[in-house]
Design an enzyme around this catalytic site. Structure first.
Site, PDB file in Angstrom:
ATOM      1  CD  GLU A 282       1.776   5.423   8.057  1.00 51.37           C
ATOM      2  OE1 GLU A 282       1.257   4.876   7.285  1.00 51.37           O
ATOM      3  OE2 GLU A 282       2.525   4.486   9.011  1.00 51.37           O
ATOM      4  CG  HIS A 303      16.499  22.724 -14.140  1.00 54.34           C
ATOM      5  ND1 HIS A 303      16.831  23.783 -14.912  1.00 54.34           N
ATOM      6  CD2 HIS A 303      17.416  22.225 -13.405  1.00 54.34           C
ATOM      7  CE1 HIS A 303      18.142  23.782 -14.664  1.00 54.34           C
ATOM      8  NE2 HIS A 303      18.697  22.983 -13.621  1.00 54.34           N
ATOM      9  CE  LYS A 417      -5.135  -0.235   6.077  1.00 48.87           C
ATOM     10  NZ  LYS A 417      -4.109  -0.798   7.243  1.00 48.87           N
TER      11      LYS A 417
HETATM   12  O1  PA5 Z   1       3.941   2.143   9.676  1.00 49.76           O
HETATM   13  C1  PA5 Z   1       3.205   1.375   9.518  1.00 49.76           C
HETATM   14  O2  PA5 Z   1       2.741   0.629  10.540  1.00 49.76           O
HETATM   15  C2  PA5 Z   1       2.469   1.146   8.142  1.00 49.76           C
HETATM   16  O3  PA5 Z   1       2.956   1.864   7.321  1.00 49.76           O
HETATM   17  C3  PA5 Z   1       2.684  -0.326   7.879  1.00 49.76           C
HETATM   18  O4  PA5 Z   1       4.232  -0.747   7.541  1.00 49.76           O
HETATM   19  C4  PA5 Z   1       1.949  -0.816   6.495  1.00 49.76           C
HETATM   20  O5  PA5 Z   1       0.651  -0.366   6.528  1.00 49.76           O
HETATM   21  C5  PA5 Z   1       2.144  -2.121   6.065  1.00 49.76           C
HETATM   22  O6  PA5 Z   1       1.422  -2.839   7.036  1.00 49.76           O
HETATM   23  P1  PA5 Z   1       1.746  -4.418   7.254  1.00 49.76           P
HETATM   24  O7  PA5 Z   1       3.362  -4.712   7.650  1.00 49.76           O
HETATM   25  O8  PA5 Z   1       0.869  -5.060   8.440  1.00 49.76           O
HETATM   26  O9  PA5 Z   1       1.201  -5.103   5.889  1.00 49.76           O
END
Ligand code: PA5
Length: 427
Positions: A282, A303, A417
């Site tokens: 990310e 394996h 989303k």
């Molecule tokens: O790193 C990030 O910001 C995302 O992976 C969030 O942690 C994830 O989308 C969950 O978001 P939230 O804590 O707002 O539910």
């Protein structure tokens, strides 16, 4: 501190080698908070702030949960899920719910959209007493919000008005649907700091509360993390392990190594690798650039994936995490008759066999033209966990800045989303 060994990667570098001036610039940008996303660099001060502020409240909530619940349901996804699970599997056990212990079972939900998974969790909880820790920084993510709705309804059915004493909400300090619900209902609240992004939040209440419930020494994790971050930020040279790792992987990327596989020989590391994949994936994968982070669990995956690693397209680099000392020893028994032909190993420790296997695999993979980066910590304990978390976070920020991207945003996750909410008919 983490030790990085680049001898298995150096032969793949070009004559110039890693560009440490870029890493040095990234280091300055990060610490001076002048780069893109600098408003999300609060993770650098997070452990010391936690020790000063929320830790006591977290520990007393954990004690309450341990006192009145046989099960804790942790609801969250992505950065609000992976770190806590990684810590519990690494430091307690990947079979945490099965081991004999004086702490509650912990189930992770809200990290998908599977009715089967939720129904199974409900069945596994049975009629046992339980509490819920719902974790969402934004407070509006679909998967955890739906999961929470289900488990909140179960709590209310079982405990009536007392249900609210069993709900712990970890969310933004000021805004979001979860914040508003928690404030209105009087659930105990913990903070995801505004200047810490989800995937950098494991050392906040996001990770620390579930870890404390699982019996992990969270004070030790945080104290070790303070020291680690101090070392990693103060050392501005190619001796810094985060510089070595970030520099090597960025250099290898420019030479066509577009996939990094993170390997470990401990099954308890599996969710650390999941956490690492999110952290790097990310943070780095944007604007058409980024190393693809994948993981393997050795020796099992030798394996299954071993063939590809040894012999597939040469776009891989391999980073292997190891622990210098095992947490337990097991001597290989002698067998009269030696019918399985294994007496040549009798009397040796499993850990010694593992070390030799790891050396043999690394040599073979290097020969098969896969650059090898070795990453080690002394032990699989609180200090080792803290060291790995701080090392990977620091390396990730440096590596992403060096590649020219903002490490702290994730604009790409919005696209699905928008489609999904449209199709689901969200108003
Ligand atoms: O790193 C990030 O910001 C995302 O992976 C969030 O942690 C994830 O989308 C969950 O978001 P939230 O804590 O707002 O539910």
């Amino acid at each position: 501190m983490v030790k990085v060994e680049l001898s298995g990667a150096k032969d793949f570098f070009d004559v110039i080698g890693p560009d440490y001036s870029k890493i040095s610039d990234a280091h300055r940008t990060l610490l001076e908070k002048t780069g893109a996303g600098s408003e999300f660099t609060g993770w650098l001060e997070l452990p010391q702030n936690m020790l000063k502020t929320e830790l006591k409240a977290i520990q007393s909530a954990a004690a309450r949960i341990k006192g009145n619940s046989e099960v804790l349901v942790v609801v969250g996804i992505g950065g609000s899920y992976l770190g806590a699970r990684a810590a519990i599997e690494l430091l307690r056990s990947p079979n945490y719910n099965l081991i004999k212990k004086d702490t509650p079972d912990i189930f992770f939900v809200g990290n998908g959209l599977s009715a089967d998974a939720i129904n199974e969790t409900i069945e596994l909880i049975g009629d046992r007493d339980f509490s819920v820790n719902v974790i969402s920084k934004s407070g509006g993510t679909l998967e955890p919000a739906l999961g929470f709705r289900v488990f909140k309804a179960l709590l209310e059915k079982k405990y009536g008005a007392n249900a609210k004493k069993r709900i712990y909400a970890t969310t933004d300090a000021e805004r979001g649907l979860l914040h508003d619900m928690a404030a209105a209902e009087g659930w105990e609240r913990f903070i995801v700091p505004g200047d810490v992004g989800g995937r950098f939040s494991v050392l906040s209440a996001v990770g620390i509360l579930p870890m404390a419930v699982a019996g992990i020494d969270v004070e030790s994790v945080l104290s070790c993390a303070v020291q680690e971050l101090q070392d990693l930020t103060q050392q501005r040279s190619a001796e810094n392990p985060a510089w070595q790792y970030a520099g090597a992987r960025q250099h290898l990327y420019t030479l066509g190594r577009t996939t990094e596989i993170l390997a470990c020989y401990e099954p308890s590391f599996r969710f650390m690798a999941e956490w690492w994949k999110q952290l790097f994936g990310e943070s780095e994968g944007k604007n058409g650039v980024g190393i693809f982070p994948a993981s393997v669990e050795y020796s099992a995956d030798l394996h299954s994936m071993g063939q590809y690693v040894q012999d597939g397209p040469r776009r891989l680099m391999e980073s292997v995490v190891s622990f210098d000392e095992p947490n337990s020893e097991l001597k290989i028994p002698f067998e009269l008759g030696n019918r399985d032909g294994l007496n040549y190993l009798a009397g040796r420790e499993y850990s010694a066999v593992q070390k030799i296997a790891a050396r043999a695999v690394a040599e073979a993979h290097i020969k098969g033209e896969v650059p090898n980066i070795s990453i080690s910590v002394p032990k699989r304990d609180e200090a080792g966990f803290a060291a790995l978390v701080c090392f990977f976070e620091m390396s990730c920020a440096l590596s992403a800045y060096a590649s020219g991207v903002n490490p702290f945003d994730q604009p790409g996750v919005e696209a699905y989303k928008i489609n999904m909410f449209k199709m689901l008919g969200k108003e």
